[in-house]
Design a protein around this motif. Structure first.
Motif, PDB file in Angstrom:
ATOM      1  N   VAL A   1      25.715  50.973  39.527  1.00 30.87           N
ATOM      2  CA  VAL A   1      27.558  51.152  40.534  1.00 30.87           C
ATOM      3  C   VAL A   1      28.237  50.707  41.838  1.00 30.87           C
ATOM      4  N   THR A   2      28.371  49.510  41.586  1.00 26.87           N
ATOM      5  CA  THR A   2      29.286  49.432  43.740  1.00 26.87           C
ATOM      6  C   THR A   2      29.829  50.893  43.609  1.00 26.87           C
ATOM      7  N   SER A   3      29.839  50.899  44.955  1.00 24.72           N
ATOM      8  CA  SER A   3      30.773  51.682  46.046  1.00 24.72           C
ATOM      9  C   SER A   3      31.245  51.583  46.793  1.00 24.72           C
TER      10      SER A   3
ATOM     11  N   VAL B   1      29.045  50.262  36.421  1.00 31.20           N
ATOM     12  CA  VAL B   1      30.119  50.781  37.008  1.00 31.20           C
ATOM     13  C   VAL B   1      30.756  49.743  38.286  1.00 31.20           C
ATOM     14  N   GLY B   2      32.109  49.464  38.726  1.00 27.93           N
ATOM     15  CA  GLY B   2      32.394  49.088  39.579  1.00 27.93           C
ATOM     16  C   GLY B   2      33.625  49.348  39.946  1.00 27.93           C
ATOM     17  N   ALA B   3      33.013  50.483  40.865  1.00 30.95           N
ATOM     18  CA  ALA B   3      33.929  50.992  41.821  1.00 30.95           C
ATOM     19  C   ALA B   3      34.282  51.449  42.987  1.00 30.95           C
ATOM     20  N   ALA B   4      33.808  49.010  43.874  1.00 31.38           N
ATOM     21  CA  ALA B   4      34.086  49.608  44.712  1.00 31.38           C
ATOM     22  C   ALA B   4      35.314  48.311  44.978  1.00 31.38           C
ATOM     23  N   ALA B   5      35.750  49.414  46.035  1.00 31.17           N
ATOM     24  CA  ALA B   5      36.400  48.516  46.762  1.00 31.17           C
ATOM     25  C   ALA B   5      36.793  46.733  47.592  1.00 31.17           C
ATOM     26  N   VAL B   6      36.393  45.898  46.680  1.00 30.00           N
ATOM     27  CA  VAL B   6      35.349  44.383  47.000  1.00 30.00           C
ATOM     28  C   VAL B   6      36.836  43.891  48.043  1.00 30.00           C
ATOM     29  N   ALA B   7      36.378  43.560  49.065  1.00 28.26           N
ATOM     30  CA  ALA B   7      38.008  42.111  49.696  1.00 28.26           C
ATOM     31  C   ALA B   7      38.101  41.407  49.457  1.00 28.26           C
ATOM     32  N   ASP B   8      39.289  40.742  48.648  1.00 31.61           N
ATOM     33  CA  ASP B   8      39.466  40.088  47.802  1.00 31.61           C
ATOM     34  C   ASP B   8      39.620  38.739  48.399  1.00 31.61           C
ATOM     35  N   TRP B   9      39.683  38.159  49.895  1.00 30.34           N
ATOM     36  CA  TRP B   9      39.605  36.842  50.559  1.00 30.34           C
ATOM     37  C   TRP B   9      38.110  37.188  52.283  1.00 30.34           C
TER      38      TRP B   9
ATOM     39  N   ASN C   1      37.231  35.979  47.661  1.00 25.81           N
ATOM     40  CA  ASN C   1      35.812  36.482  47.019  1.00 25.81           C
ATOM     41  C   ASN C   1      35.596  36.357  45.572  1.00 25.81           C
ATOM     42  N   PRO C   2      34.080  35.839  45.212  1.00 25.06           N
ATOM     43  CA  PRO C   2      34.049  36.680  43.854  1.00 25.06           C
ATOM     44  C   PRO C   2      34.489  37.620  43.233  1.00 25.06           C
ATOM     45  N   ASP C   3      34.913  37.506  41.629  1.00 23.98           N
ATOM     46  CA  ASP C   3      35.269  38.938  40.789  1.00 23.98           C
ATOM     47  C   ASP C   3      33.896  39.338  40.538  1.00 23.98           C
ATOM     48  N   ILE C   4      33.601  40.648  40.842  1.00 25.10           N
ATOM     49  CA  ILE C   4      31.669  40.941  40.634  1.00 25.10           C
ATOM     50  C   ILE C   4      31.515  41.790  39.253  1.00 25.10           C
ATOM     51  N   LEU C   5      33.383  42.105  38.829  1.00 19.80           N
ATOM     52  CA  LEU C   5      33.737  43.060  37.607  1.00 19.80           C
ATOM     53  C   LEU C   5      33.965  41.901  36.654  1.00 19.80           C
ATOM     54  N   ALA C   6      34.853  41.121  37.811  1.00 18.85           N
ATOM     55  CA  ALA C   6      35.102  39.847  36.168  1.00 18.85           C
ATOM     56  C   ALA C   6      34.253  39.028  35.726  1.00 18.85           C
TER      57      ALA C   6
ATOM     58  N   ALA D   1      32.953  48.712  32.743  1.00 22.76           N
ATOM     59  CA  ALA D   1      33.870  49.771  33.497  1.00 22.76           C
ATOM     60  C   ALA D   1      34.045  49.565  34.980  1.00 22.76           C
ATOM     61  N   GLY D   2      35.864  49.374  35.327  1.00 23.27           N
ATOM     62  CA  GLY D   2      36.043  49.411  36.426  1.00 23.27           C
ATOM     63  C   GLY D   2      36.674  49.449  36.466  1.00 23.27           C
ATOM     64  N   PHE D   3      37.623  50.110  37.696  1.00 25.33           N
ATOM     65  CA  PHE D   3      38.801  50.598  38.848  1.00 25.33           C
ATOM     66  C   PHE D   3      39.722  49.745  38.417  1.00 25.33           C
ATOM     67  N   ALA D   4      40.777  50.724  38.359  1.00 26.22           N
ATOM     68  CA  ALA D   4      41.949  49.892  38.743  1.00 26.22           C
ATOM     69  C   ALA D   4      42.979  51.212  39.741  1.00 26.22           C
TER      70      ALA D   4
ATOM     71  N   ALA E   1      46.049  45.093  31.285  1.00 23.05           N
ATOM     72  CA  ALA E   1      46.141  43.615  31.860  1.00 23.05           C
ATOM     73  C   ALA E   1      44.630  43.781  32.574  1.00 23.05           C
ATOM     74  N   LYS E   2      43.789  44.620  33.436  1.00 18.80           N
ATOM     75  CA  LYS E   2      43.284  44.037  34.548  1.00 18.80           C
ATOM     76  C   LYS E   2      41.699  43.499  32.818  1.00 18.80           C
ATOM     77  N   ARG E   3      41.706  44.952  32.316  1.00 18.35           N
ATOM     78  CA  ARG E   3      40.926  46.137  31.338  1.00 18.35           C
ATOM     79  C   ARG E   3      40.713  43.910  30.299  1.00 18.35           C
TER      80      ARG E   3
ATOM     81  N   SER F   1      41.658  40.995  31.457  1.00 17.42           N
ATOM     82  CA  SER F   1      41.393  39.539  32.164  1.00 17.42           C
ATOM     83  C   SER F   1      39.941  39.872  32.521  1.00 17.42           C
ATOM     84  N   LYS F   2      39.088  40.871  32.527  1.00 20.92           N
ATOM     85  CA  LYS F   2      38.076  40.965  33.591  1.00 20.92           C
ATOM     86  C   LYS F   2      36.704  41.356  32.688  1.00 20.92           C
ATOM     87  N   GLY F   3      37.688  41.703  30.653  1.00 18.38           N
ATOM     88  CA  GLY F   3      35.900  41.365  30.016  1.00 18.38           C
ATOM     89  C   GLY F   3      35.985  43.170  30.422  1.00 18.38           C
TER      90      GLY F   3
HETATM   91  O1  C5P Z   1      41.849  43.436  40.476  1.00 17.30           O
HETATM   92  P1  C5P Z   1      41.163  44.711  41.287  1.00 17.30           P
HETATM   93  O2  C5P Z   1      40.445  44.514  42.539  1.00 17.30           O
HETATM   94  O3  C5P Z   1      42.431  45.162  40.854  1.00 17.30           O
HETATM   95  O4  C5P Z   1      40.147  45.266  40.321  1.00 17.30           O
HETATM   96  C1  C5P Z   1      39.108  46.156  40.687  1.00 17.30           C
HETATM   97  C2  C5P Z   1      38.625  46.830  40.172  1.00 17.30           C
HETATM   98  O5  C5P Z   1      37.932  45.185  40.241  1.00 17.30           O
HETATM   99  C3  C5P Z   1      37.247  47.174  40.179  1.00 17.30           C
HETATM  100  O6  C5P Z   1      36.415  48.055  39.643  1.00 17.30           O
HETATM  101  C4  C5P Z   1      36.169  46.868  41.434  1.00 17.30           C
HETATM  102  O7  C5P Z   1      35.354  47.520  41.940  1.00 17.30           O
HETATM  103  C5  C5P Z   1      36.590  45.117  40.719  1.00 17.30           C
HETATM  104  N1  C5P Z   1      36.489  43.810  41.725  1.00 17.30           N
HETATM  105  C6  C5P Z   1      34.979  43.843  41.849  1.00 17.30           C
HETATM  106  N2  C5P Z   1      34.912  42.413  42.598  1.00 17.30           N
HETATM  107  C7  C5P Z   1      36.297  42.199  43.534  1.00 17.30           C
HETATM  108  C8  C5P Z   1      37.593  42.527  42.974  1.00 17.30           C
HETATM  109  C9  C5P Z   1      37.724  43.960  42.308  1.00 17.30           C
HETATM  110  O8  C5P Z   1      33.637  44.137  41.032  1.00 17.30           O
HETATM  111  N3  C5P Z   1      36.171  40.609  44.637  1.00 17.30           N
END
Ligand code: C5P
Length: 223
Positions: free
Chosen positions: A13-15, A91-99, A124-129, A143-146, A158-160, A162-164
């Motif tokens: 789980v990421t958080s 489970v990707g529940a973290a709010a990852v910074a996009d940049w 930043n890398p998209d960990i969930l994708a 599983a991811g969150f939106a 759409a997110k489901r 595109s992120k596989g």
């Molecule tokens: O694209 P968005 O950030 O809205 O997607 C949210 C989902 O993607 C969450 O599950 C979040 O943990 C994951 N995420 C990630 N790595 C990122 C951005 C989002 O794992 N860089």
């Protein structure tokens, strides 16, 4: 969920947020208390799973019985997740910074210069994708969150795709929802099988129900 619903399963789980340094004292970050992600890790442990929680900076205690890895940045989070593989559920529940800032300053940037500094950012890398699209060692359930403020279901589906991901947990974060930092959450589960909306619940209740839903999906997938 039964106390053995996830016995013998490995769960990652990421958080929490990530913090991307600007200089030694400043950072870019998202709003996230980590409460929902930590509750999911604790619920998976209660259901008998072996759980690794990769947490950004939060003000929460490490959940009991869960291997907790503390990270600061998105790239550290991704590395810790990859090191924790293989797993049955991610489970990707973290709010990852996009940049992140291209190059953080080694010393504190002083104010009072003629112009305020401008920041050069890189994605930043998209960990969930990255986990959802893995060929090798892809967890059976991803599983991811939106968190969406408008057209929740449409954007979440759409997110489901595109992120596989197998499941997206869509939560309402618009004005008044009070999800960030709060103790309650209202979510809709979205998978290929359809969608399911739950009432407003505590984050602990949402976590227990999610873990039960994950266990059910996993056992269906194995049949
Ligand atoms: O694209 P968005 O950030 O809205 O997607 C949210 C989902 O993607 C969450 O599950 C979040 O943990 C994951 N995420 C990630 N790595 C990122 C951005 C989002 O794992 N860089």
């Amino acid at each position: 969920p039964s106390t053995a619903a996830l016995k013998g399963r490995r769960v990652i789980v990421t958080s929490g947020p990530t913090h991307e340094p600007i200089d030694p004292v400043r950072y870019i970050g998202n709003r996230s208390s980590g409460k929902q992600g930590h509750a999911i890790a604790a619920a998976a442990r209660e259901a008998g799973a072996e759980v690794t929680l990769v947490s950004g900076p939060v003000a929460l205690a490490d959940p009991w019985g869960v291997t907790t890895i503390h990270v600061e940045t998105a790239r550290e989070m991704q590395q810790a997740v990859e090191q924790a593989l293989p797993a049955d559920i991610f489970v990707g529940a973290a709010a990852v910074a996009d940049w992140r800032v291209v190059e953080a300053a080694p010393e504190k940037i002083k104010k009072g210069a003629k112009n305020p500094p401008s920041l050069a950012l890189v994605e930043n890398p998209d960990i969930l994708a990255a986990i959802g699209r893995r060929k090798r060692d892809r967890p059976a359930l991803v599983a991811g969150f939106a968190a969406e403020t408008d057209r929740l279901i449409e954007h979440a589906e759409a997110k489901r795709l595109s992120k596989g991901c197998d499941i997206i947990v869509a939560n309402h974060v618009g004005a008044g929802a009070n999800v960030f930092g709060g103790d309650r959450n209202e979510v809709t589960l979205i998978s290929a099988a359809g969608r399911e909306s739950w009432p407003n619940l505590t984050k602990t209740e949402v976590a227990a129900r999610l873990v039960a839903a994950f266990a059910k999906k996993l056992s269906e997938a194995r049949q």
